[in-house]
Design an enzyme around this catalytic site. Sequence first.
Site, PDB file in Angstrom:
ATOM      1  N   ARG A 121       0.814  -1.229   0.000  1.00 49.12           N
ATOM      2  CA  ARG A 121       0.000   0.000   0.000  1.00 49.12           C
ATOM      3  C   ARG A 121       0.844   1.275   0.000  1.00 49.12           C
ATOM      4  NH1 ARG A 121      -3.104  -3.178   3.520  1.00 49.12           N
ATOM      5  NH2 ARG A 121      -4.770  -4.153   2.332  1.00 49.12           N
ATOM      6  N   LYS A 143       3.226  11.619 -11.064  1.00 49.12           N
ATOM      7  CA  LYS A 143       2.373  10.779 -11.916  1.00 49.12           C
ATOM      8  C   LYS A 143       3.137   9.501 -12.232  1.00 49.12           C
ATOM      9  CE  LYS A 143      -0.584  13.957 -14.488  1.00 49.12           C
ATOM     10  NZ  LYS A 143      -0.956  14.408 -15.844  1.00 49.12           N
ATOM     11  N   GLU A 185      10.299  19.012 -24.319  1.00 48.76           N
ATOM     12  CA  GLU A 185       9.563  19.316 -23.083  1.00 48.76           C
ATOM     13  C   GLU A 185      10.169  20.534 -22.370  1.00 48.76           C
ATOM     14  OE1 GLU A 185       6.794  17.592 -22.410  1.00 48.76           O
ATOM     15  OE2 GLU A 185       7.034  15.555 -23.199  1.00 48.76           O
ATOM     16  N   LYS A 227       7.665  23.231 -13.504  1.00 45.73           N
ATOM     17  CA  LYS A 227       6.816  22.071 -13.218  1.00 45.73           C
ATOM     18  C   LYS A 227       6.449  22.039 -11.737  1.00 45.73           C
ATOM     19  CE  LYS A 227       5.487  17.484 -14.078  1.00 45.73           C
ATOM     20  NZ  LYS A 227       5.597  16.278 -14.872  1.00 45.73           N
ATOM     21  N   GLU A 237      -4.266  17.572 -11.015  1.00 47.91           N
ATOM     22  CA  GLU A 237      -4.822  18.022 -12.290  1.00 47.91           C
ATOM     23  C   GLU A 237      -6.328  18.177 -12.225  1.00 47.91           C
ATOM     24  OE1 GLU A 237      -2.701  16.206 -15.546  1.00 47.91           O
ATOM     25  OE2 GLU A 237      -4.260  16.740 -16.973  1.00 47.91           O
ATOM     26  N   ARG A 242      -2.356  22.302 -14.071  1.00 46.23           N
ATOM     27  CA  ARG A 242      -1.489  21.204 -14.502  1.00 46.23           C
ATOM     28  C   ARG A 242      -1.798  20.789 -15.938  1.00 46.23           C
ATOM     29  NH1 ARG A 242       0.975  16.192 -10.892  1.00 46.23           N
ATOM     30  NH2 ARG A 242       2.365  15.521 -12.552  1.00 46.23           N
ATOM     31  N   ASN A 246       0.031  19.932 -20.832  1.00 44.58           N
ATOM     32  CA  ASN A 246      -0.310  19.099 -21.993  1.00 44.58           C
ATOM     33  C   ASN A 246      -0.211  19.867 -23.306  1.00 44.58           C
ATOM     34  OD1 ASN A 246      -0.861  16.787 -20.483  1.00 44.58           O
ATOM     35  ND2 ASN A 246      -2.915  17.507 -20.003  1.00 44.58           N
ATOM     36  N   HIS A 249       0.339  18.128 -26.561  1.00 41.37           N
ATOM     37  CA  HIS A 249       0.170  16.697 -26.323  1.00 41.37           C
ATOM     38  C   HIS A 249      -1.080  16.105 -26.970  1.00 41.37           C
ATOM     39  CE1 HIS A 249       3.552  17.202 -23.697  1.00 41.37           C
ATOM     40  NE2 HIS A 249       3.539  15.943 -23.325  1.00 41.37           N
ATOM     41  N   HIS A 253      -0.332  13.351 -29.370  1.00 44.81           N
ATOM     42  CA  HIS A 253      -0.830  12.013 -29.055  1.00 44.81           C
ATOM     43  C   HIS A 253      -1.471  11.380 -30.290  1.00 44.81           C
ATOM     44  CE1 HIS A 253      -3.518   8.991 -27.203  1.00 44.81           C
ATOM     45  NE2 HIS A 253      -2.506   8.854 -26.372  1.00 44.81           N
ATOM     46  N   HIS A 267       8.042  10.224 -28.276  1.00 42.88           N
ATOM     47  CA  HIS A 267       7.070  11.093 -27.614  1.00 42.88           C
ATOM     48  C   HIS A 267       7.453  12.572 -27.741  1.00 42.88           C
ATOM     49  CE1 HIS A 267       4.250  12.604 -24.649  1.00 42.88           C
ATOM     50  NE2 HIS A 267       5.261  13.170 -24.021  1.00 42.88           N
TER      51      HIS A 267
END
Length: 367
Positions: A121, A143, A185, A227, A237, A242, A246, A249, A253, A267
């Site tokens: 956990r 993340k 980035e 960041k 987010e 946040r 993106n 993106h 994507h 990416h």
Amino acid sequence: MAVISVELAGRPYEVRVGSGLLANVAQECGELLRKPRVPIVTDENVARHWRQPVEASLVAAGKEPRWLVLPHGEATKSWEGLERTLDWLLAEEVERGDHVLALGGGVIGDLVGFAAAILKRGCGFVQLPTTLLAQVDSSVGGKTAINTHAGKNLVGAFHQPSLVLADLAALDTLPLREMRAGYAEVIKYGILGDSEFFQWCEAKGAAVIAGDKAAQEYAVTCSVEAKARIVAEDERETKGARALLNLGHTFGHALEAECGFSERLLHGEAVALGMVLAARYSARRGLITDADAERVASAIAASGLPSEVSALGLNRDGQALAAHMLHDKKMDAGTLPFVLLRSIGEAFLDRNVELTDVAEFLDRQLT
Ligand SMILES: NC(=O)c1ccc[n+]([C@@H]2O[C@H](COP(=O)([O-])OP(=O)(O)OC[C@H]3O[C@@H](n4cnc5c(N)ncnc54)[C@H](O)[C@@H]3O)[C@@H](O)[C@H]2O)c1
Ligand SMILES: [Zn+2]
């Protein structure tokens, strides 16, 4: 060395940026390593270059490093990779108060972070990012995720590291293409929120990629500060801040999906193209001038990243690309928020974008 604090209520952590941090990892981690045994997960490419200095530092400090070396590549971020990592951590008798070291790029960071989130956990972990992308983006913010058949990063958790050590020396062994992909980035932070930093990137981007340590330290530090600020404001987010990360993106994507998430388009390369598209689409909507959109495209092209979708030779129309966007995980109750620009240095979330209009726009970009 620069130190940036990620200010999360009750559990702030440091991101240290400098050269030689991996060779000094035992001292840098200090009390986080409370037992002799230290579990480290990495991939085979990273191990080839960086296992030895990390091992030496830990052994010199009286530790017993234990290694799990996984295959490199996106496929490692899978159920299988997760199972292997968790079984290994359990066999190593890692306890909740222990820290696992994640030595590698975003693949290792995301996988180990997720394993740490659910092992008993939740146990601790330290990010030792070795790609530019991981140093400026994936290692900071908590993340974590794996990929499944349904798509990328759809199974994961928010789990913050206890410490991030971004060693600029690691960038010396990184292939040029990966370096450039990570740089996408970096310049993203300028375009979305800091026009001065964007200007600095226009002047110094080439030096960052060529390995200039002072330029790299500035680029990584500025990126991590940006960041950290955004993550502190909107950790999960939910407030919109946040989501600005993106930028590029959603378009990117769709391009990655079109290329089957393969080596054909990394990416960062997709994000570079995506930022050019976001800028040009912003110009189409009258938000910025065409000249500003082309300034974004030029800065990206100057760093050696792809900037023209037409050059990809996709052989698809705008509608086919827009169709990928329907499966974007940012889809929210039938609408897809787009990060667009009000100026270079000011991005915002536009929830009123029609995908049919995007498809029409893409048609022109593709030829
Ligand atoms: N968690 C987040 O917030 C977040 C943000 C952005 C991206 N990501 C994830 O990050 C992943 C991409 O990360 P990445 O670009 O770092 O890819 P990666 O981890 O696959 O690394 C790229 C390649 O470089 C090699 N490598 C890494 N460090 C090296 C070094 N110092 N020297 C030589 N080779 C080295 C790796 O073995 C790999 O082949 C994706 O899975 C993406 O989803 C996560
Ligand atoms: Zn990204």
